[in-house]
Design an enzyme around this catalytic site. Structure first.
Site, PDB file in Angstrom:
ATOM      1  CG  HIS A  78     -16.398  -7.537  93.388  1.00  0.00           C
ATOM      2  ND1 HIS A  78     -16.078  -6.289  93.002  1.00  0.00           N
ATOM      3  CD2 HIS A  78     -15.257  -8.028  94.140  1.00  0.00           C
ATOM      4  CE1 HIS A  78     -14.668  -6.277  93.284  1.00  0.00           C
ATOM      5  NE2 HIS A  78     -14.352  -7.300  93.675  1.00  0.00           N
ATOM      6  CD  GLN A  80     -22.028 -13.113  87.628  1.00  0.00           C
ATOM      7  OE1 GLN A  80     -22.166 -13.014  86.446  1.00  0.00           O
ATOM      8  NE2 GLN A  80     -22.254 -14.301  88.273  1.00  0.00           N
ATOM      9  CG  HIS A  82     -13.091  -9.148  89.518  1.00  0.00           C
ATOM     10  ND1 HIS A  82     -11.804  -8.688  89.484  1.00  0.00           N
ATOM     11  CD2 HIS A  82     -13.615  -8.498  90.657  1.00  0.00           C
ATOM     12  CE1 HIS A  82     -11.505  -8.017  90.205  1.00  0.00           C
ATOM     13  NE2 HIS A  82     -12.481  -7.800  91.205  1.00  0.00           N
TER      14      HIS A  82
END
Length: 105
Positions: A78, A80, A82
């Site tokens: 998650h 990564q 973002h």
């Protein structure tokens, strides 16, 4: 690095990337209102947040490259996601601000 540390690292990346994203969207709003100094300043601040997130990511990648087995973490994935989308957003926002500047002349 254990699973808990990997999860915390993921949250760290999410936090830095989230701060950067907020600053970038605020920068776009400032440019829309003609406040280009504020827009430019916010983009620089966002860049610092992205650099912090990237530093966290690079440390993890270096450990894996040296042969360390790293646990899988959905939170890290998650983070990564973002970071990747925030880096893309920074590029797009930069171009949009430049267009607003041209239109203001």
């Amino acid at each position: 690095m254990n699973r808990e540390e990997m999860t915390l690292l993921g949250f760290e990346i999410v936090a830095y990337a989230g701060d950067a994203r907020s600053k970038l969207l605020e920068a776009l709003k400032a440019a829309e209102n003609g406040d280009f100094a504020k827009a430019d300043s916010l983009v620089v601040e966002a860049g610092s947040c992205i650099a912090e997130a990237h530093s966290s990511q690079t440390g993890m990648l270096a450990r894996e490259a040296s042969g360390e087995e790293l646990p899988y973490s959905v939170t890290m994935m998650h983070g990564q996601d973002h970071l990747m989308t925030t880096i893309l957003l920074k590029d797009v926002i930069h171009h949009l601000i430049e267009l607003y500047k041209r239109g203001a002349k």
